[in-house]
Design an enzyme around this catalytic site. Structure first.
Site, PDB file in Angstrom:
ATOM      1  N   SER A 782       0.831  -1.195   0.000  1.00 48.01           N
ATOM      2  CA  SER A 782       0.000   0.000   0.000  1.00 48.01           C
ATOM      3  C   SER A 782       0.877   1.260   0.000  1.00 48.01           C
ATOM      4  O   SER A 782       1.615   1.497  -0.940  1.00 48.01           O
ATOM      5  CB  SER A 782      -0.967  -0.042   1.194  1.00 48.01           C
ATOM      6  OG  SER A 782      -1.989   0.907   1.051  1.00 48.01           O
ATOM      7  N   ASP A 856      -9.166  -4.557  -6.044  1.00 52.81           N
ATOM      8  CA  ASP A 856      -8.774  -3.679  -4.935  1.00 52.81           C
ATOM      9  C   ASP A 856      -9.851  -2.619  -4.714  1.00 52.81           C
ATOM     10  O   ASP A 856     -10.180  -1.848  -5.616  1.00 52.81           O
ATOM     11  CB  ASP A 856      -7.441  -3.007  -5.261  1.00 52.81           C
ATOM     12  CG  ASP A 856      -6.796  -2.352  -4.050  1.00 52.81           C
ATOM     13  OD1 ASP A 856      -7.531  -1.886  -3.158  1.00 52.81           O
ATOM     14  OD2 ASP A 856      -5.548  -2.298  -3.996  1.00 52.81           O
ATOM     15  N   HIS A 890      -7.577  -5.397  -1.573  1.00 52.52           N
ATOM     16  CA  HIS A 890      -6.364  -4.685  -1.181  1.00 52.52           C
ATOM     17  C   HIS A 890      -5.394  -5.601  -0.440  1.00 52.52           C
ATOM     18  O   HIS A 890      -4.184  -5.541  -0.642  1.00 52.52           O
ATOM     19  CB  HIS A 890      -6.738  -3.496  -0.305  1.00 52.52           C
ATOM     20  CG  HIS A 890      -5.610  -2.552  -0.058  1.00 52.52           C
ATOM     21  ND1 HIS A 890      -4.908  -1.943  -1.082  1.00 52.52           N
ATOM     22  CD2 HIS A 890      -5.042  -2.109   1.094  1.00 52.52           C
ATOM     23  CE1 HIS A 890      -3.966  -1.171  -0.571  1.00 52.52           C
ATOM     24  NE2 HIS A 890      -4.019  -1.258   0.738  1.00 52.52           N
TER      25      HIS A 890
END
Length: 958
Positions: A782, A856, A890
């Site tokens: 991330s 995601d 994610h």
């Protein structure tokens, strides 16, 4: 047919060297039932009567949410393993030879990592634990290993910011429990034999496990995907705790749970309110083959509406109808004998909260008009008070659609918010209302006002002002009429304050108890411990110390010090501020912490000499176990005996190291070395640095030590620590502080500070002789992936390769803020551009592996970010590889996906880190990096960039 993952790879032709605001204090035991959002993984923050005592343990840098799920429980190993692995592991079958020929790496099949990694990840997980309300029984909630990809591949509807499994009528991708074991907690602190909850079908998936307030019954949902089960919907079951016998609560199998939002709640010991799918609902609406017209959005009123890019939003009228179809519930009032009656009309109910005395229900719902630019949390919201049998009492508020909440941190919705029952009263409400229009940029005093009022006020009775705050309201910890704590904070300054108020006495002036910086962990006094009331709520625990008439509470703190965290329990006198440390963790070998009060079964103050607490204990090499500690002799009795989750790494070496950045900022990291590593025999190792940047307002706070050198090493399914089994040195979580003191904006010098922090970390591991200078890799997830790409662009002299998972690389795609940046692209254009590794793609010459979930849903990290970054890299001849994981979001969940991610990562590290022997143009590259850092990482080729992209790219944020 299962889709293979996508793999894109490009080798450049020239020769290349083969190198979150601090929450208000709360009880350390999160006593709450499993959230309908992602049970069993996510927990609510607001406990309700009779809810299960579940504690979720998570490792964080700044705080520690302790649970009865040991660290690494997602990947325990029972297969053992030789902790004395051969020093030259890379020369064995675990080396690059494992990856066969290059052509096989380009295939579309899922792959498995080497056995030494696979065995750790594949081991069965340990159970989660849940205490009964009376603290006399413990549930062992049994879990399975990683789910198969077929579960993620189930159809799902993406509506209003959430994802719905239409077959089950619940949130998609829910994990579940496979069984429930009940243990009696014996008087001597030992556990009795396990009693298995039985009666439900084999292979049943269990969610939302909840205790009745008297601890005699359990309620939970059951779903089954067998061929014979045509619906797959959730059924509500109850179990008798004494016998372990479970049964469906409803006689009719047609009554199913609607768990899109709330699901069910105990009103008293024999009655529940249940959210059900309306009978006779019919089939889902059909999508028109031909639309009735174009999709139109308008802002002819010239409203200023800035929103971060939310995903999975409603797109048209069909989506609105589909959202109503799945989210609409009919509430049922049902007793343990199965008798049920409908209460209230069908609606999109989002929460049902009974009053502590069980006489009222606080009902929240959302309704049209919906929005195409914000998720359902901002839809029009109605909050009502009903009687427990479903009779309407009054409307508290009906808030309009909130599309215009400013993007500045600490901005909030206008109108009543945070509406809850007071934990210390039978049926009194409290809430907060903003005085700044919800806009954090507006200067006003007070900024928030907290009100309280009975559920049924007398005619003409107005809400009472409980307290006013000048920062943003952050919550209340209730005790009684003489004591409550009110929290407020402000992100921009990191200021946090705790007020002492007397709710029942208007003559007693509020006073500040603590006023400090949320970043200053050394000054954290701890959080008040909460006790359970007979009504099942949680209030601040008062403690009686002998004949002393003082007002004492227990403060449970992490105990951050320059030597690491040393948790403590203080007896704190509220009037004088004096404190006595009645317990503190061992600091030589072990890391211990207080998890929960265990002596709160009876009403009234807790007598100090009868205090009983639940503690955890671990060390660098010993996994977490739990103990009951009793006063006055503080005798501890161990109640768990979990096996070591990965015995093959039991003798790993761990050290918390400290070093300094060139501007004087003190930095820390945790250095892990493989079992039995001997530098004199093995020499420097290949090293993987895995981190995540953080923002700070002061250098002093940024340099403070967080964590403990004695904590057990938790290894999750995608943890960098897995590469200890491959004889890597791992530098975990080196602090990468991005500091903006005073009115300075931290991100205006992001690149310079990022590079300086990374340089200090790499120089330290090389100085120690544990890392080979040419074999240091960088990685992150991330915002850590964003960091990774930036470091390869601006500090290529430091790293031989990088691994970036689920990142965002072009900040112009997040024009209304990202991470902790709340300025827009148009307010801070240079910062957005200079921070974006996409703009510096031409500078990235070291191998970079990009991995992203195809689905995601995290704001800002759209899969498109990795697609476009890969194309930019390929367009400049960079050595790069992109792996897109079907069905993954994610974070990665399916076993096939996780194993393949590990295979890709290990292959990359073996090929471009372990096998790297080049020292190509290091001096030249070093000079270039210094020039780039000094210029703020600006892109000299920006003039050639297509400026039109700035105008049409959809907005998103991290």
């Amino acid at each position: 047919m299962m889709r293979p993952h996508k793999v894109y790879q490009f080798h450049r032709l020239s020769i290349l060297s083969l190198f979150p605001l601090s929450p208000p204090p709360s009880s350390s035991l999160t006593l709450c039932r499993f959230s309908s959002l992602r049970a069993p993984g996510h927990l609510r923050t607001q406990p309700a009567a009779g809810e299960a005592a579940v504690v979720s343990r998570t490792i964080m840098t700044s705080s520690r949410l302790r649970s009865l799920v040991p660290v690494g429980s997602a990947a325990p190993s029972e297969n053992g393993g030789d902790s004395g692995s051969a020093p030259n592991a890379s020369a064995s079958s675990s080396g690059l030879g494992f990856y066969e020929d290059e052509g096989s790496a380009l295939g579309g099949a899922y792959r498995l990592p080497p056995p030494e990694i696979r065995d750790i990840v594949d081991a069965p997980p340990l159970p989660a634990l849940s205490f009964s309300p009376q603290r006399d029984k413990i549930l062992f909630l049994k879990r399975r290993a990683l789910p198969p990809l077929t579960e993620l591949a189930r159809p799902e509807e993406k509506l209003a910011g959430i994802r719905i499994d239409g077959k089950c009528n619940t949130r998609s991708r829910m994990s579940f429990y496979t069984g429930i074991g009940i243990h009696q907690l014996l008087p001597d602190g030992k556990l009795g034999p396990e009693k298995e909850v039985h009666g439900f079908p084999d292979g049943a998936k269990i969610n939302f496990v909840t205790w009745s307030n008297d601890g005699k019954h359990l309620s939970f949902s059951i779903r089954s995907d067998e061929e014979g089960n045509s619906s797959g919907k959730l059924q509500l079951w109850v179990a008798d705790v004494e016998t372990g016998k479970a049964r469906p609560l409803f006689e009719s199998p047609e009554i199913c749970l609607n768990a899109v939002f709330d699901n069910f709640v105990w009103i008293d010991n024999s009655t529940l309110v249940v959210c059900t799918i309306p009978l006779g609902r019919g089939e889902p609406p059909k999508k028109p083959l031909v639309p009735g017209g174009p999709k139109i959005q308008s802002n002819e009123q010239k409203n200023v509406i800035q929103v971060r890019t939310f995903q999975d939003l409603l797109k048209d009228e069909y989506d609105e109808d589909l959202f109503d179809y799945y989210a609409t519930s009919q509430l049922l009032l049902v007793s343990l004998d199965g008798k049920a009656e409908e209460i209230g009309p069908p609606a999109v109910y989002t929460s049902i909260d009974p009053s502590p005395d069980g006489n009222y229900l606080l009902i929240s719902s959302i309704h049209r008009p919906y929005s195409f630019i914000v998720p359902c949390g901002r839809f029009p919201k109605k909050v009502d008070v009903w009687t427990a049998d479903g009779q309407f009492v009054r409307e508290l508020c009906d808030l309009p659609l909130a599309e215009d909440i400013p993007i500045a941190f600490n901005s909030v919705r206008q109108g009543m918010r945070s509406i809850h029952w007071r934990a210390d009263k039978p049926s009194a409400l409290y809430w907060v209302e903003t005085q700044d229009g919800g806009d954090a940029k507006v200067e006003v005093s007070p900024r928030d006002i907290i009100y309280t009022q009975p559920a049924e006020p007398l005619e003409g009775e107005q809400p009472e002002i409980l307290h006013k705050v000048d920062l943003r309201y952050g919550g209340v910890s209730w005790c009684d009429d003489s004591l409550a704590l009110v929290y407020e904070s402000w992100y921009k300054t990191r200021r946090t304050r705790t007020w002492v108020i007397s709710p029942g006495s208007k003559d007693t002036n509020p006073r500040i108890l603590f006023d400090r910086s949320s970043e200053d962990v050394y000054s954290d006094p701890g959080s008040p411990m909460l006790r359970r009331t007979p009504a099942g709520t949680y209030v601040i625990a008062k403690v009686k110390k002998g004949n002393d008439e003082g007002t004492y509470v227990l403060l449970n703190g992490s105990g951050a010090t320059p030597e690491g965290n040393i948790p403590f329990l203080d007896l704190f006198e509220m009037n004088t501020g004096s404190k006595e440390r009645i317990w503190q963790s061992d600091k030589e070998k072990y890391f211990e912490s207080v998890v929960a009060l265990m002596s709160d079964q009876n009403d009234g103050d807790i007598i100090l000499d009868q205090l009983k607490i639940l503690t955890s204990k671990e060390s660098k090499t010993e996994n977490t176990q739990y103990y009951i500690m009793c006063w006055p002799d503080k005798r501890a009795c161990q109640i768990t005996n979990f096996p070591h989750p990965y015995p093959q790494l039991a003798s790993l070496q761990k050290e918390m190291i400290r070093y300094q950045r060139k501007d004087g900022v003190q930095l820390t990291a945790t250095l892990y070395l493989p079992p039995n590593y001997d530098s004199s025999k093995e020499g420097p190792l290949p090293c993987l640095v895995w981190s995540y940047p953080g923002e700070f307002k002061s250098k002093d706070a940024a340099g403070q030590v967080r964590g403990s050198p004695n904590e057990f090493a938790g290894i999750g399914p995608t943890s960098a620590l897995l590469w200890l089994a491959r004889r890597f040195a791992i530098l975990s979580g080196p602090t990468i502080p991005i500091i903006g003191e005073g009115k300075e904006e931290a991100n205006d010098s992001y690149v310079e500070q990022l590079v300086a922090s990374a340089e200090a970390a790499v120089e330290e591991v090389i100085r120690r002789g544990v890392a080979h200078p040419n074999k240091v890799a960088i990685g992150g997830h991330s915002y850590g992936a964003f960091m990774t790409a930036n470091l390869l662009a601006h500090a290529p002299h430091l790293f031989c390769c990088g691994v970036a998972r689920s990142g965002a690389y072009n900040r112009t795609l997040t024009p209304f803020g990202f991470q902790n940046e709340d300025r827009t692209l148009w307010e801070a254009t240079n910062t957005y551009v200079e921070m974006s590794p996409f703009m510096s793609a031409h500078r990235i010459k070291k191998p970079i592996l990009l991995i992203h979930g195809e689905e995601d849903n995290n704001p800002g990290t759209l899969t498109m970010q990795s697609d476009r970054f890969f194309n930019a890299l390929k367009g400049h001849g960079s050595l790069c590889r992109l792996v897109v994981l079907p069905f993954e979001s994610h974070g990665y969940a399916a076993r096939e996906s996780i194993m393949h991610v590990l295979w890709e990562t290990d292959r990359w590290l073996q090929k471009y880190c372990v096998s790297n022997t080049s020292d190509e143009s290091k001096g030249v590259v070093d000079s270039e990096a210094k020039v780039v850092a000094a210029s703020g990482g600006g892109n000299p080729e920006l003039a050639d960039f297509d400026q039109d992209q700035f105008k049409c790219i959809p907005r998103s944020s991290l």
